[in-house]
Design a protein around this motif. Structure first.
Motif, short mmCIF file in Angstrom:
data_model
loop_
_atom_site.label_atom_id
_atom_site.label_comp_id
_atom_site.label_asym_id
_atom_site.label_seq_id
_atom_site.Cartn_x
_atom_site.Cartn_y
_atom_site.Cartn_z
N UNK A 59 35.09 -23.00 27.34
CA UNK A 59 35.31 -22.56 25.96
C UNK A 59 35.51 -23.79 25.08
N UNK A 60 34.62 -23.95 24.09
CA UNK A 60 34.71 -25.10 23.19
C UNK A 60 35.45 -24.76 21.90
N UNK A 61 35.35 -23.51 21.49
CA UNK A 61 35.96 -23.13 20.21
C UNK A 61 36.17 -21.62 20.19
N UNK B 216 25.38 -25.43 31.07
CA UNK B 216 24.56 -26.53 31.56
C UNK B 216 23.69 -27.13 30.46
N UNK B 217 23.56 -28.46 30.49
CA UNK B 217 22.72 -29.15 29.52
C UNK B 217 23.34 -29.24 28.14
N UNK B 218 24.64 -29.11 28.04
CA UNK B 218 25.40 -29.17 26.79
C UNK B 218 24.99 -28.07 25.79
N UNK C 16 32.69 -24.48 42.29
CA UNK C 16 31.58 -25.20 41.67
C UNK C 16 32.05 -25.90 40.41
N UNK C 17 31.50 -27.06 40.14
CA UNK C 17 31.88 -27.85 38.97
C UNK C 17 31.53 -27.12 37.67
N UNK C 18 32.28 -27.46 36.65
CA UNK C 18 32.05 -26.87 35.34
C UNK C 18 30.66 -27.23 34.82
N UNK C 19 30.05 -26.31 34.10
CA UNK C 19 28.72 -26.39 33.49
C UNK C 19 27.58 -26.17 34.48
N UNK C 20 27.88 -26.03 35.77
CA UNK C 20 26.82 -25.87 36.76
C UNK C 20 26.27 -24.44 36.74
N UNK C 21 25.03 -24.31 37.18
CA UNK C 21 24.40 -22.99 37.31
C UNK C 21 24.73 -22.44 38.69
N UNK C 22 25.41 -21.31 38.71
CA UNK C 22 25.81 -20.69 39.97
C UNK C 22 24.65 -19.91 40.58
#
Length: 412
Positions: A64-66, A79-81, A221-227
């Protein structure tokens, strides 16, 4: 509703359903795009471009960014920002990875999300925390536990399936998992249940276990990764035609044929000097589908105009020959216009606010009948569509959920 009106709706529903039965699905290339096209006879009824870069169905560990309270939503990085939009209505029992869920999401939270819609123009990808996986038989979802069965099955089979799952499957399984999971039993599972209940139980248990393993895997699994990736493009596009009851899938694309083998009945590879696009004259069919003017069989016509904020459909009498009974003539025009408008809404994949300006009717009973007819027609649409009302100015208000680009956006 009177018996006479109910009989009228039954007849018109059967007539409308015939448009979407026993059709043919083509997968081919047109205008440098791969397309999936549904034809009934010589008529084009649905068309989608096949997006090889789609992320729909992909499951990610996002952050969650905002949080925007006045939107009742938050923005989540995957993923990929890439930043996606997650409304709080799509959050019931989310799988948080950094803390225990307390009924709210805050900046920095890590959670499992799934892409429901790709980013379109300036709109971010639409996300959900109700992560799900589906097969031909079941849909398992991360949300408050519930059990649903396809409404296309008769009530007796639906109740038998529910009782069987609760009493013969779930009651024998001691599930200590912290995950809260709901299940929907799909239409194809009804036939399996009637033919082979042990196989039905086996499929249910295996697919539910696989879903729980996926959820457990995501916690490591690491954050931003595709599960988990979504369906491959050719398989994913079939989901859009699931209600169209096509009897054959025909393609002249090697990759499509290879991908669909084993997944589709009546799949056929087409080889000839003429492409499928030329054989079925797709150029003229698609140009016709993009034309604002649509002629009706009775001589009237529709004018369909898409704008940024809404779509208008204007009904005109045109060359229609009016009989001695004015009210009856207007009703026949509006009845045919309603059926054609419902078809055009699906074909052009119109969404958002749709306003239909029918020819004014003096008889209020006919106006109410027209409203009920349109409500019945849109029930057949796989995309959620609501007929709101007819305004005092005689304008019918409709809303349709946006799940894909309109035909105009795909080709113009």
């Amino acid at each position: 509703m009177s018996r006479k009106i109910m009989q009228f709706h039954d007849e018109t529903n059967k007539e409308y359903e015939q448009y979407y039965a026993d059709g043919k699905l083509l997968i081919t290339q047109y205008a440098n795009k791969e397309v999936a096209i549904f034809l009934k006879g010589n008529r084009l009824l649905s068309l989608y471009t096949i997006e090889n870069q789609t992320k729909v169905g992909n499951i990610y560990v996002g952050k969650v960014k905002n949080v925007v309270k006045n939107l009742d939503a938050c923005f989540v990085e995957i993923e990929g920002k890439e930043i996606g939009y997650l409304p709080f209505t799509e959050v019931t029992v989310p799988l948080l990875l950094n803390r225990k869920y307390d009924g709210r999401l805050i900046q920095g939270d890590e959670l499992l999300v799934q892409v429901q819609k790709d980013a379109i123009k300036t709109k971010q990808a639409f996300l959900t925390a109700k992560v799900s996986v589906s097969s031909n038989y079941f849909v398992f979802t991360l949300e408050e536990p519930s059990l649903g069965v396809s409404a296309k099955l008769n009530n007796e089979i639906r109740e038998n399936i529910k009782a069987f799952i609760r009493e013969s499957i779930e009651s024998t399984v001691q599930n200590q998992s912290a995950f809260r999971i709901s299940c929907i039993v799909r239409t194809d599972a009804g036939a399996l249940f009637e033919e082979n209940q042990p196989e039905f139980a086996k499929r249910y248990q295996e697919e539910k276990a696989a879903f729980m393993q996926l959820l457990e895997k995501s916690t490591h699994i690491n954050c931003f990764a595709c599960v988990k990736g979504g369906l491959k493009p050719y398989l994913a596009i079939l989901e859009r035609f699931s209600d169209n009851c096509y009897t054959e899938v025909l393609t002249d694309l090697n990759e499509a044929y290879t991908s669909l083998q084993g997944h589709v009945d009546n799949l056929r590879y087409y080889e000839d000097d003429f492409s499928l696009s030329m054989l079925y004259n797709l150029d003229s069919k698609i140009k016709e589908a993009l034309n604002p003017k649509v002629w009706l069989q009775n001589g009237g016509y529709l004018v369909i105009e898409q704008t940024e904020c809404l779509t208008t459909i204007d009904v005109n009498s045109g060359k229609m020959i009016k009989g001695t009974d004015k009210n009856a003539s207007i009703w026949k025009l509006n009845e045919e216009a309603a059926k054609e408008a419902a078809l055009q809404i699906r074909l052009r994949n119109l969404s958002g606010i749709i306003i239909i300006d029918f020819v004014n009717m003096d008889n209020k009973a006919d106006e109410e009948k027209l409203l009920m007819l349109m409500k019945d027609l849109v029930k057949k649409d796989p995309v959620h569509t609501s007929v709101i009302d007819i305004t005092p100015l005689g304008l019918m208000e409709i809303t349709r959920k946006k799940v894909y680009k309109s035909l105009k956006e795909q080709f113009l």
